[in-house]
Write a protein that holds these residues in place. Sequence first.
Motif, short mmCIF file in Angstrom:
data_model
loop_
_atom_site.label_atom_id
_atom_site.label_comp_id
_atom_site.label_asym_id
_atom_site.label_seq_id
_atom_site.Cartn_x
_atom_site.Cartn_y
_atom_site.Cartn_z
N ILE A 67 0.83 -1.21 0.00
CA ILE A 67 0.00 0.00 0.00
C ILE A 67 0.87 1.26 0.00
CG2 ILE A 67 -1.68 1.31 1.35
CD1 ILE A 67 -2.78 -1.39 2.36
N LEU A 68 1.91 1.26 0.84
CA LEU A 68 2.76 2.45 0.95
C LEU A 68 3.53 2.72 -0.34
CD1 LEU A 68 4.22 2.04 4.57
CD2 LEU A 68 2.44 3.62 3.80
N SER A 69 3.97 1.67 -1.01
CA SER A 69 4.75 1.89 -2.24
C SER A 69 3.87 2.39 -3.38
CB SER A 69 5.47 0.60 -2.66
OG SER A 69 4.54 -0.40 -2.99
N ASP A 70 2.59 2.06 -3.36
CA ASP A 70 1.67 2.63 -4.35
C ASP A 70 1.48 4.12 -4.12
OD1 ASP A 70 1.15 0.36 -5.85
OD2 ASP A 70 -0.47 -0.31 -4.56
N ARG A 71 1.65 4.55 -2.88
CA ARG A 71 1.43 5.97 -2.57
C ARG A 71 2.72 6.78 -2.61
NH1 ARG A 71 -1.90 8.33 2.68
NH2 ARG A 71 -1.66 10.55 2.15
N TYR A 72 3.83 6.20 -2.09
CA TYR A 72 5.06 6.98 -1.94
C TYR A 72 6.19 6.55 -2.88
CZ TYR A 72 2.79 8.50 2.36
OH TYR A 72 1.90 9.02 3.26
N TRP A 187 5.59 4.27 -12.45
CA TRP A 187 4.91 4.86 -11.28
C TRP A 187 4.96 6.38 -11.37
CZ3 TRP A 187 6.39 8.12 -7.30
CH2 TRP A 187 5.48 8.24 -6.24
N ASN A 191 1.66 8.87 -11.73
CA ASN A 191 1.39 9.70 -10.55
C ASN A 191 1.75 11.16 -10.80
OD1 ASN A 191 0.66 7.97 -7.90
ND2 ASN A 191 1.97 6.75 -9.25
N GLN A 233 -6.18 8.92 -8.92
CA GLN A 233 -5.68 7.98 -7.93
C GLN A 233 -6.83 7.14 -7.36
OE1 GLN A 233 -2.36 7.41 -6.94
NE2 GLN A 233 -2.10 8.56 -8.83
N LYS A 235 -8.06 3.84 -4.80
CA LYS A 235 -7.69 3.11 -3.59
C LYS A 235 -7.92 1.62 -3.80
CE LYS A 235 -7.03 7.05 -1.51
NZ LYS A 235 -5.66 7.54 -1.21
N PRO A 362 -1.75 2.15 -9.89
CA PRO A 362 -2.02 2.76 -8.58
C PRO A 362 -2.25 1.77 -7.45
CG PRO A 362 -3.27 3.88 -10.30
CD PRO A 362 -2.69 2.65 -10.92
N SER A 366 -0.30 -2.86 -3.80
CA SER A 366 -1.31 -3.18 -2.78
C SER A 366 -1.92 -4.55 -3.06
CB SER A 366 -2.41 -2.12 -2.77
OG SER A 366 -1.89 -0.85 -2.52
#
Length: 443
Positions: A67-72, A187, A191, A233, A235, A362, A366
Motif C-alpha cells: 500500500i505504501l509503495s503505491d502511494r510513496y 509509477w 502519478n 488515484q 484506492k 495505482p 497493494s
Amino acid sequence: MDFICLREGANSSKNVCPCDNPLWDRSVFTETTQTKFGLYCESIWLISFSQSMMYIGLLIGALLFGILSDRYGRLSMFTLSCLILSVSGCLVSFMPTLSSHTFMRSIEGIGAGGAIITAYVLCIEYCGLRYREIVTAFFHVPINISHMTLPGISYSLRNCDAFQLAISIPVVFYVSLRWLIMESPKWLMDNDHIDEAVRVMEKFASFNGISCENIRAQIEEYHTQRSTKARRQIKFWQIFKHKKIAMNLFYMSVIYFLCGMGYYGVSQYIGKMSGDIHANVAISGALLLPGTIAAIFLLKLLNRRTFLISTIFLSGVFMIVTICVPFHLNLIRVVIACICNCFFFMSFLIGFLFAVELFPTPVRNSVLGFLSVSSRVGQIIAPLINSLPENISGAVFGVFALSGTVFCYLLPETKDTELPSSLDDTKTLTRRRTTHAANVAIT
C-alpha cells in the motif's frame, strides 16, 4: 533438538518429560533458539509460535509496504523495508528474552515481506513488454542460489546468533541502492511526476545509446492521452466496486493460497523424508534452479493461463504419484516430491507476473501485498497438514493443487499486453477474455 534428561539415581532418558536437567545434543548445532531460551517439554510449542509470528510479520509487511509503495513510490519503500530487515535481523541476536526475540522476529518478517514485493514490482516496471518474462525468471534465480548457499552458512556457523548476524548484516548495503538506482518511471508517469519521469527515461536512453530528443514529448503525449478519470488515484478498496476485477482478485487469491500452502508444505514434507537438514535444504534449492531457468523459455512460448494451469496441475499429479510409491523406495519418493515442489515454485513465479499484469499501477503493489497475505495463510496452514500421516498430507497437497486449475482457467489472458495504468485498462483485459470466449463458442 534432542536432549537427554539427567536424573539422579536413574538411567538417562532421551526426550523424556518432565525434565529439570536436560543435556542437549549439540552435534549438529551448538546453539539454537530452543537451547538459548530452554524450550522443551511443555514449552516446546513456543518454537513454532515464534516462527509463526515471523510469518505473520511477512504477511503484514507485504500488505503494508504494498500500500505504501503505491502511494510513496517503489524505491523509497524498498529502501525502508531493507533497513527494517537488516536492523531487526541484527537485533534478534541480542534479545535477552523469548518475548523480545519473538517480537523482533515479527519486525524482521515485516521488512522481508516488504522488500520482496517492492523489489519485484520495481524490476518489472523498469523493463518493457519484450523482456518482462525474462526479468521475472531471472528475478528468482538469486532466490534459488541463496536457497542453495544457506546450508553452507548454517554448516559453518552452528550458533544461531552468529548465523542470524551473518544473514542480516549484508542487507545494510541494499540501503545504498537508494542512491544507485532510480524510481520506477511507470509509477512516476502514472502519478503525474512528469519531470522526474523524463529524467529517469533520459538516463535509461543514454545508457542504452538511444536518442533522448523525443522522450519528453512522448511522455507528455502518453500523459495527456489518459483522461482525468483514468489517471485519477484509486484506492485498493475501490477494486471491489467492479465485479469482474474483484473476481480476478479472488481467483488469484485462491491460487496464491494454494501455491503458498503447496510450496512450503511440500518443502516441509520433503524434510520429513530426509534426516540431514543441510543436505536436504541444499538439494531442494538445487532442484528449483532448473525449473526457474526453464521458465525463461516457457514464459515466452506459453500463454500465462496455460503455463499456470500446467504447473499447478503437474504439481498435483506428482504429489499424488509420490504417495503411490512404496515407502521402501524412499529415494524415488524424495526425487518425485522434489519435482513436485519445483512445479509449485514455477507456479509462484508465473503467479507473480500474472498478478502484476492483471492490476493497474495505482494499486499494483497493494494487490501483490494482499495476494501475499493469501500465500502466507497457506504457509501457516501447511505445518498443520504435515502433522497428519505422511500419505494423507501428501494427498491433501495433491488434491488441492489439482482443484486450483479451475481458478486458473477463469482468469483473463495477459500475455503481450502493456501493464494497465487504470481500472479501465484492467476491464479491457476482462472483456478481451469474454469476447474471445464468445468467438470460440460461435465458431
